[in-house]
Design a protein around this motif. Sequence first.
Motif, PDB file in Angstrom:
ATOM      1  N   UNK A   8       0.837  -1.213   0.000  1.00  0.00           N
ATOM      2  CA  UNK A   8       0.000   0.000   0.000  1.00  0.00           C
ATOM      3  C   UNK A   8       0.857   1.242   0.000  1.00  0.00           C
ATOM      4  N   UNK A   9       2.144   1.006   0.087  1.00  0.00           N
ATOM      5  CA  UNK A   9       3.052   2.151   0.078  1.00  0.00           C
ATOM      6  C   UNK A   9       4.163   1.862  -0.894  1.00  0.00           C
ATOM      7  N   UNK A  10       4.525   2.804  -1.730  1.00  0.00           N
ATOM      8  CA  UNK A  10       5.565   2.646  -2.737  1.00  0.00           C
ATOM      9  C   UNK A  10       6.690   3.631  -2.478  1.00  0.00           C
ATOM     10  N   UNK A  11       7.840   3.294  -2.987  1.00  0.00           N
ATOM     11  CA  UNK A  11       8.971   4.208  -2.850  1.00  0.00           C
ATOM     12  C   UNK A  11       8.716   5.463  -3.651  1.00  0.00           C
ATOM     13  N   UNK A  12       9.008   6.586  -3.075  1.00  0.00           N
ATOM     14  CA  UNK A  12       8.820   7.868  -3.736  1.00  0.00           C
ATOM     15  C   UNK A  12       9.971   8.138  -4.680  1.00  0.00           C
ATOM     16  N   UNK A  30       1.701  -1.088  14.598  1.00  0.00           N
ATOM     17  CA  UNK A  30       0.446  -0.747  13.929  1.00  0.00           C
ATOM     18  C   UNK A  30       0.648  -0.271  12.502  1.00  0.00           C
ATOM     19  N   UNK A  31       1.908  -0.025  12.110  1.00  0.00           N
ATOM     20  CA  UNK A  31       2.197   0.493  10.761  1.00  0.00           C
ATOM     21  C   UNK A  31       2.268  -0.689   9.789  1.00  0.00           C
ATOM     22  N   UNK A  32       1.106  -1.195   9.404  1.00  0.00           N
ATOM     23  CA  UNK A  32       1.019  -2.395   8.573  1.00  0.00           C
ATOM     24  C   UNK A  32       1.703  -2.194   7.228  1.00  0.00           C
ATOM     25  N   UNK A  33       1.544  -1.027   6.634  1.00  0.00           N
ATOM     26  CA  UNK A  33       2.086  -0.792   5.290  1.00  0.00           C
ATOM     27  C   UNK A  33       3.599  -0.927   5.272  1.00  0.00           C
ATOM     28  N   UNK A  34       4.257  -0.281   6.232  1.00  0.00           N
ATOM     29  CA  UNK A  34       5.724  -0.329   6.254  1.00  0.00           C
ATOM     30  C   UNK A  34       6.231  -1.723   6.643  1.00  0.00           C
ATOM     31  N   UNK A  35       5.475  -2.434   7.493  1.00  0.00           N
ATOM     32  CA  UNK A  35       5.884  -3.792   7.853  1.00  0.00           C
ATOM     33  C   UNK A  35       5.791  -4.728   6.653  1.00  0.00           C
ATOM     34  N   UNK A  36       4.718  -4.564   5.869  1.00  0.00           N
ATOM     35  CA  UNK A  36       4.563  -5.376   4.658  1.00  0.00           C
ATOM     36  C   UNK A  36       5.672  -5.053   3.669  1.00  0.00           C
ATOM     37  N   UNK A  37       6.016  -3.775   3.548  1.00  0.00           N
ATOM     38  CA  UNK A  37       7.101  -3.380   2.650  1.00  0.00           C
ATOM     39  C   UNK A  37       8.421  -4.040   3.069  1.00  0.00           C
ATOM     40  N   UNK A  38       8.641  -4.091   4.371  1.00  0.00           N
ATOM     41  CA  UNK A  38       9.859  -4.725   4.887  1.00  0.00           C
ATOM     42  C   UNK A  38       9.914  -6.204   4.499  1.00  0.00           C
ATOM     43  N   UNK A  39       8.791  -6.903   4.655  1.00  0.00           N
ATOM     44  CA  UNK A  39       8.756  -8.317   4.314  1.00  0.00           C
ATOM     45  C   UNK A  39       8.898  -8.532   2.812  1.00  0.00           C
ATOM     46  N   UNK A  40       8.325  -7.614   2.008  1.00  0.00           N
ATOM     47  CA  UNK A  40       8.475  -7.714   0.553  1.00  0.00           C
ATOM     48  C   UNK A  40       9.930  -7.602   0.135  1.00  0.00           C
ATOM     49  N   UNK A  41      10.643  -6.676   0.750  1.00  0.00           N
ATOM     50  CA  UNK A  41      12.055  -6.493   0.414  1.00  0.00           C
ATOM     51  C   UNK A  41      12.878  -7.706   0.857  1.00  0.00           C
ATOM     52  N   UNK A  42      12.473  -8.321   1.958  1.00  0.00           N
ATOM     53  CA  UNK A  42      13.148  -9.530   2.449  1.00  0.00           C
ATOM     54  C   UNK A  42      13.004 -10.673   1.432  1.00  0.00           C
ATOM     55  N   UNK A  43      11.766 -10.807   0.893  1.00  0.00           N
ATOM     56  CA  UNK A  43      11.515 -11.829  -0.126  1.00  0.00           C
ATOM     57  C   UNK A  43      12.309 -11.543  -1.395  1.00  0.00           C
ATOM     58  N   UNK A  44      12.268 -10.307  -1.844  1.00  0.00           N
ATOM     59  CA  UNK A  44      12.907  -9.935  -3.106  1.00  0.00           C
ATOM     60  C   UNK A  44      14.416 -10.131  -3.052  1.00  0.00           C
ATOM     61  N   UNK A  45      15.015  -9.935  -1.887  1.00  0.00           N
ATOM     62  CA  UNK A  45      16.464 -10.080  -1.739  1.00  0.00           C
ATOM     63  C   UNK A  45      16.897 -11.544  -1.690  1.00  0.00           C
ATOM     64  N   UNK A  46      15.953 -12.467  -1.566  1.00  0.00           N
ATOM     65  CA  UNK A  46      16.290 -13.885  -1.521  1.00  0.00           C
ATOM     66  C   UNK A  46      16.846 -14.332  -0.185  1.00  0.00           C
ATOM     67  N   UNK A  47      16.679 -13.482   0.854  1.00  0.00           N
ATOM     68  CA  UNK A  47      17.182 -13.847   2.174  1.00  0.00           C
ATOM     69  C   UNK A  47      16.341 -14.947   2.800  1.00  0.00           C
ATOM     70  N   UNK A  48      15.120 -15.083   2.365  1.00  0.00           N
ATOM     71  CA  UNK A  48      14.214 -16.099   2.864  1.00  0.00           C
ATOM     72  C   UNK A  48      12.896 -15.959   2.135  1.00  0.00           C
ATOM     73  N   UNK A  49      12.090 -17.008   2.230  1.00  0.00           N
ATOM     74  CA  UNK A  49      10.814 -16.993   1.517  1.00  0.00           C
ATOM     75  C   UNK A  49       9.696 -17.370   2.477  1.00  0.00           C
ATOM     76  N   UNK A  50       8.478 -17.168   1.977  1.00  0.00           N
ATOM     77  CA  UNK A  50       7.303 -17.481   2.776  1.00  0.00           C
ATOM     78  C   UNK A  50       6.394 -18.427   2.002  1.00  0.00           C
TER      79      UNK A  50
END
Length: 739
Positions: A8-12, A30-50
């Motif tokens: 729900x939040x994109x890089x400016x 409570x900052x769901x958007x930034x937490x989701x962004x953090x997990x997305x970057x974790x996935x994209x970097x290949x550090x781990x998957x879900x």
Amino acid sequence: MAGLFSRSARARDDEDIAPENAPLCPIAASDVARRVELLDSFEAAGLGWFWATDAQGRLIYLSETAAEKLGWTDGEAIGKPLGELFTPEKDEDPDKAERPLAFLLSARNSISQLNVRLAVEGQEVWWEIAGKPQFDEKERFTGYRGSAKDITVSRESQKDAERLAQYDSLTGLANRHRMTKRLTATLKAYRNSKRACALLMLDLDRFKQVNDTLGHPAGDELLKQVAARLGRIVGTKGEIGRLGGDEFQVMLPDIDDRGALGDLSQRLIQMISQPYSINGARAIIGTSVGIAIAPYDGLDTEELVKAADLALYAAKGGGRGQYRFYSSDLKDGAKHRRQVEEDLRDALENNQLSMHYQPLVCAKTHTVKCCEALMRWEHPERGTISPAVFIPVAEEIGIIKKMGEWALNEVCRQAMEWPVELRVAVNVSAVQFAHDDFPQVVKNALTNSGLSPERLELEITESVFLGDTGRAQRIFKELKDLNIRLALDDFGTGYSSLSYLRTAPFDKIKIDQSFVRGATEDGNNNAAILSAIVSLAGALNMETVAEGVEAKDELDLVTQRGATLIQGYIFSRPMPNEDFLERLADGKLKYDPKGPAKYRADRKTVFRRIGLIHEDSRYKVVMRNLSKTGAMIEGLLDVPLGTQVVLDLGGGQLAVATVRRSKGATQGVEFEQPLISDGADGLCTRHRVSPYQIEAAGRPLAALPHDPYSLIMAERMGAASQKKFVEIEVGSPAPGTSY
């Protein structure tokens, strides 16, 4: 594939990025958007998957980068049961056994650091997965949510490290650590499931000679080739390990048949004893084998290994190139052997050694043409000690060279006193032969005695070719330059190779008595082998000696087959020099054959107290002789022909037998199953009373005692048992006889 965590939040744009001195803005729970962004970057970097499943265990999410790496596109994995994608790791170490993935999922247990192999064709991919079951507000199971990471590379590195820790880097076989660990785990498991496990201990004979003469790289190459030969014979029947140096171990699950183990050991000895080609050089070694079987000879690793070691020690002491089964008697045997070592050092100085002579007679005229000198040891307290006992000890403790030199000088000196110029043959130990000064020792014996070189014959076994064969050829040449004769002893056994006859300058071949035994029986191939050896020797202009002839039908056979000389009890036993000298002085050069008309299976004379079981009664009897097929016993009166009995030979050995001859208190019995060789001069049963049977009878589980059958039958064989036969007391054996 859409992400599990919707962004729900994109890089400016770059110009909207906050300056470096912007105030700290932590990510709140409570900052769901930034937490989701953090997990997305974790996935994209290949550090781990879900990953995630529904309540039916079907995959509803897998990180896009993970799917791409595996070549899965367009949601290929979505909808598949999780168990079809992952195969749980199978570890051969029972201590590391984990509950399978299917069990964890069905029980809705949490998954933690579980190694699984992905079902990907053509790839070896391993993940470490974790996951937790999810429930809704009504505590209804909704599926799993979990994580994964690729451990393929680290797992391979770990496996390599584990392999280095468990396997011998030179041969690729299991090392001592792994063999101990595997044996311990196997014995523990088999104790609960009432199964047997055999252990073979091997070490190489004359391996040191290869290292010393050809160098350590050659020794390493030889060990590799030995490992390969062991693998070809043992195959999938067991696990082979190299314990270090030239020691090997073979673990054979679910084998307790001593006949099968003896056959396997003999094949191992024969295969390992065949020549090796190492960097253009030719080397020959041998091996000895000790055999112990759990639970009969030991329950735990330490006990079983000690038993196999004692058996190996006995095999080496018996002359090498042999196998032995463990028995409780070996403990006493090892003690006796240590005493032999101590006493043997003084035997030569105290004039306890002497030379006896056995004639070799012409097959056609029965006149003596030669004689073999045989060393004897008369111990002041224990009487005569067999050369089969003291010669291997002398080799091992390093005094065989001194004893051999004494024997050569003594034989040459005594032969000069004979009134007839007979040839005399002296046995040469392979250890004695290996010394560079051996030709000089022979020369000195001839010079000191004045004996003509043509009258001296050296009997050499094939074991002299162990190690550096080129060196052996050099010694042969030096010996032949002295104009003495050479005989190849015990031909056809041990390390046989026709190349010996092609390259070594032998004048005579001695046919081992094992080819004479049974040669007159129907269906026995020994007669054909005798003919072949005689023909081969004739083509090479060599004499042949048939050893160990005892019966008249054997004498007729070896004479018909063309043997040049005959040696054996049918003409004469070995005799002291004084007796031989007296016979020569009287002109008694011709020997009359004296022996049984026909050969029969070896029947060893014994005096041994054993048990005899008939129905529910147990008797004490004496065994007078023993062969593979039967025995003569004494101690029961008037036993009817055809009576079925069981002979308790001790150590859990039970032989079912039928009375075939009966006269007074003496019976001849025939075994239902033939006995087998124990690797030495004795016989044993294929199977024994199992310690598990004793345990079932209410006794603690332990290795076999000397009389285990009585423990099982203690209740049935009570004092009130009605015995059908009358026992009588049998006289004691002659003084000095052991039983």
